[in-house]
Design a protein around this motif. Structure first.
Motif, PDB file in Angstrom:
ATOM      1  N   LEU A 259      62.198  -3.163   1.212  1.00 15.05           N
ATOM      2  CA  LEU A 259      61.074  -2.253   0.947  1.00 15.05           C
ATOM      3  C   LEU A 259      61.564  -0.813   0.892  1.00 15.05           C
ATOM      4  N   VAL A 260      62.512  -0.487   1.774  1.00 20.51           N
ATOM      5  CA  VAL A 260      63.085   0.872   1.787  1.00 20.51           C
ATOM      6  C   VAL A 260      63.821   1.096   0.466  1.00 20.51           C
ATOM      7  N   THR A 261      64.627   0.096   0.066  1.00 15.66           N
ATOM      8  CA  THR A 261      65.363   0.204  -1.197  1.00 15.66           C
ATOM      9  C   THR A 261      64.402   0.436  -2.359  1.00 15.66           C
ATOM     10  N   GLN A 262      63.296  -0.327  -2.353  1.00 18.64           N
ATOM     11  CA  GLN A 262      62.327  -0.209  -3.457  1.00 18.64           C
ATOM     12  C   GLN A 262      61.779   1.203  -3.520  1.00 18.64           C
ATOM     13  N   ARG A 263      61.440   1.783  -2.354  1.00 20.00           N
ATOM     14  CA  ARG A 263      60.886   3.155  -2.328  1.00 20.00           C
ATOM     15  C   ARG A 263      61.933   4.153  -2.809  1.00 20.00           C
ATOM     16  N   GLU A 264      63.174   3.964  -2.372  1.00 18.90           N
ATOM     17  CA  GLU A 264      64.242   4.883  -2.801  1.00 18.90           C
ATOM     18  C   GLU A 264      64.450   4.804  -4.307  1.00 18.90           C
ATOM     19  N   LEU A 265      64.351   3.586  -4.843  1.00 17.85           N
ATOM     20  CA  LEU A 265      64.566   3.422  -6.283  1.00 17.85           C
ATOM     21  C   LEU A 265      63.477   4.113  -7.088  1.00 17.85           C
ATOM     22  N   VAL A 266      62.227   4.007  -6.588  1.00 17.86           N
ATOM     23  CA  VAL A 266      61.119   4.671  -7.291  1.00 17.86           C
ATOM     24  C   VAL A 266      61.413   6.162  -7.361  1.00 17.86           C
ATOM     25  N   SER A 267      61.814   6.752  -6.229  1.00 18.16           N
ATOM     26  CA  SER A 267      62.013   8.197  -6.251  1.00 18.16           C
ATOM     27  C   SER A 267      63.244   8.559  -7.095  1.00 18.16           C
ATOM     28  N   SER A 268      64.330   7.768  -7.035  1.00 14.52           N
ATOM     29  CA  SER A 268      65.508   8.077  -7.870  1.00 14.52           C
ATOM     30  C   SER A 268      65.160   7.952  -9.348  1.00 14.52           C
ATOM     31  N   LEU A 269      64.388   6.917  -9.679  1.00 17.13           N
ATOM     32  CA  LEU A 269      64.044   6.711 -11.088  1.00 17.13           C
ATOM     33  C   LEU A 269      63.149   7.843 -11.587  1.00 17.13           C
ATOM     34  N   GLN A 270      62.246   8.306 -10.690  1.00 15.23           N
ATOM     35  CA  GLN A 270      61.380   9.431 -11.066  1.00 15.23           C
ATOM     36  C   GLN A 270      62.237  10.672 -11.355  1.00 15.23           C
ATOM     37  N   ASP A 271      63.204  10.932 -10.460  1.00 16.39           N
ATOM     38  CA  ASP A 271      64.088  12.089 -10.646  1.00 16.39           C
ATOM     39  C   ASP A 271      64.876  11.955 -11.950  1.00 16.39           C
TER      40      ASP A 271
END
Ligand SMILES: O=C(O)CCC(=O)C(=O)O
Ligand SMILES: [Fe+2]
Length: 556
Positions: free
Chosen positions: A71-83
């Protein structure tokens, strides 16, 4: 006095599920979803990256604790992809500016380029502007944010579940279905909302995993489920044609009339538009094959699909519908406060001891560990959890297997003083010597996590065995409650112990004559819902010579 009235709880849960009925399938066609070129490229690069790192990738499915980390990985990926998207947008804007620069250079060129170029000033200006614009484009392309993002992706890829994880979760779900007799609708109903439940593509995947693992009955049920959902008009990537192509031939392995019906459905599909010649030949062949199957039916050996008696008994116990104790035997079981025969450490804090089973004796100690002690143990284990192995009796080596789906960590007294405290508590409760015992093993189970029926004793005759002997006794500590499933069951005697946080159970694996007590065959049932944590100490024979005396007869 009954246990309920003293300090104990009753342990048996009952989960009974009706079997699914088969359905008749009608046909209709829906367009299959297709990928754009760009999506294809993205998928291909993703696959390449995943393959490159598959060797060092973490396995997730065998521990709920590690699944939670996703779940942490998923949240990090969302923010990296947004950036990354923002950076790409800025980048595209810059590229557009460059494009305009190139266009502008050409705008001032008159209809006679020769006149233009023969003027040294305009020629100089032209060359200079073209060269500068080119340098700018070159720099821009070289500084594309995609490079940085690709770097980040390859670093993250270790934390992304692989196909092995996906299939592992699917296999876990199939195990739950088998053990708890859950048809696909019941499995789908476990999702908190209908939107989050399994769609036709998921059901199609479940069917394929079931098929690949020889669970033909469930493969059939999941394929039917996919077909039914498509029939209801649910959007999916898989088409009804694909489902039926899979379903019709292999339904034969389970139910011939259904196979015939499905084949008819398949042949009735409107094939006129896009059917290509080899496919029509295929359907003709399919029709012939069904005929051959029908004639072969007489010789078919269906027994290979039947589970063994032991498996049936084990699964029934897990569901809570195994053999129950008679009320007379139940009454004969006792619970008491125990000071371990006057042990000074237990005088002011006696153990809450409940007899779970009389022959062989299985004792549960309630409130054996406090929540705080459990938290400490879990915290130090988290980073050490690794896929649990099963021992190959022939080679003496461990290997990962679906027989045991969990992750475990080993803790010694150096890891924390709590570990030493637990050792002391076990010595006080059992009266056994802990010098030769194995260090504390902590386990967290995964999706459908289980440990199939096994003996803790009968170890290979290695050096450790020579020094410490076999595992004379087991202490199993439950470090969590489990919402559904996950009981420890003894299929040969009919005992089922429900995990209760903080309690510990104790039994002897060996008879007094040193032989394995066959009745101690036990298993950890698949966890249906929840995260099951346990820890155990295996106590060895050496050092117990005067603590547990030999019996008076050979068979004791
Ligand atoms: O987790 C359980 O209920 C039993 C575990 C077990 O039998 C073992 O680890 O040997
Ligand atoms: Fe065990």
């Amino acid at each position: 006095m009954t246990c309920e009235r003293a300090f104990c709880i009753t342990i048996r849960e009952t989960i009974i599920y009706p079997r699914e009925s088969s359905v008749l399938l009608k046909t209709s066609r829906k367009p299959a979803a297709s990928f754009s070129n760009m999506e294809h490229k993205l998928i291909i690069s993703f696959i390449l990256i995943s393959t490159a790192v598959s060797i060092i990738r973490t396995e997730f499915y065998s521990s709920i604790e590690h699944m939670t980390g996703l779940l942490v990985t998923q949240r990090e990926l969302v923010s990296s992809l947004q950036d990354y998207i923002t950076a790409e947008e800025v980048h595209i804007e810059k590229l557009k500016r460059c494009l305009r620069m190139f266009e502008d250079i050409g705008k001032s060129v008159p209809s006679h380029p020769e006149t233009y170029m023969s003027n040294p000033v305009t020629a100089y200006k032209f060359v200079r502007r073209l060269m500068n614009a080119w340098i700018e484009v070159e720099e821009l392309v070289n500084s594309s944010p995609s490079k940085e993002f690709l770097g980040l992706m390859s670093a993250k890829s270790q934390q992304i579940p692989s196909e092995k994880d996906l299939n592992g979760v699917a296999l876990g779900m199939l195990r739950l279905q088998e053990t708890y007799k859950l048809p696909p609708e019941k499995m789908r109903a476990l999702a908190p909302t209908a939107e989050e439940s399994l769609d036709p593509d998921d059901s199609f995947h479940m069917a394929r995993v079931a098929y690949e693992n020889y669970k033909f009955h469930y493969a059939l049920l999941w394929m039917q489920d996919a077909d039914r959902q498509l029939e209801e008009g649910k959007a999916a990537g898989v088409s009804q044609m694909e489902v039926l192509q899979f379903l019709a031939p292999f339904a034969f392995q389970m139910e011939v009339p259904l196979a015939v019906q499905l084949t008819k459905d398949l042949l009735n599909l409107d094939l006129s538009d896009d059917i290509i010649p080899y496919q029509s030949a295929y359907y003709q062949k399919l029709r012939d094959t069904v005929q051959t199957w029908l004639s072969a039916l007489y010789y078919a050996d269906f027994d290979i699909f039947m589970p063994s008696d032991n498996k049936i008994r084990y699964e029934a116990l897990c569901r809570g519908d195994g053999k129950q104790l008679t009320s007379r035997r139940q009454r004969a079981l006792s619970c008491r406060y125990s000071t371990g025969g006057g042990n000074p450490r237990l005088i002011y804090a006696p153990l809450k001891e409940e007899e779970e089973w009389a022959h062989p004796q299985i004792i549960r100690y309630h409130d054996f560990l406090s929540d705080m002690e459990i938290d400490i143990i879990k915290n130090i284990s988290r980073l050490k959890l690794q896929r649990a192995m099963v021992l190959d009796k022939e080679t003496g080596k461990g290997h990962a297997s679906e027989v045991r789906v969990s992750k475990s960590a080993w803790l010694s007294e150096e890891d924390d003083s709590v570990v030493a405290r637990i050792s002391q508590k076990i010595a006080d409760a059992t009266g056994l010597d802990m010098e030769t015992a194995e260090i504390l093993q902590v386990a967290n189970y995964g999706i459908g996590g289980q440990y199939e029926p096994h003996y803790d004793s009968k170890l290979p005759n290695d050096t450790e065995f020579m020094a410490s002997g076999d595992r004379i006794a087991t202490v199993l500590i439950y470090m969590s409650d489990v919402e559904m499933g996950g009981a420890t069951v003894f299929p040969l005697i009919g005992a089922a112990l429900k995990p209760k946080k903080g309690s510990a159970v104790f039994w002897y694996n060996l008879l007094r004559n040193g032989q394995t007590d066959k009745r101690t065959l036990h298993a950890a049932c698949p966890v249906l819902m929840g995260s099951k944590w346990v820890s155990n100490r295996w106590i060895r024979e050496r050092g117990q010579e005067f603590k547990r005396r030999c019996g008076l007869s050979k068979s004791d």
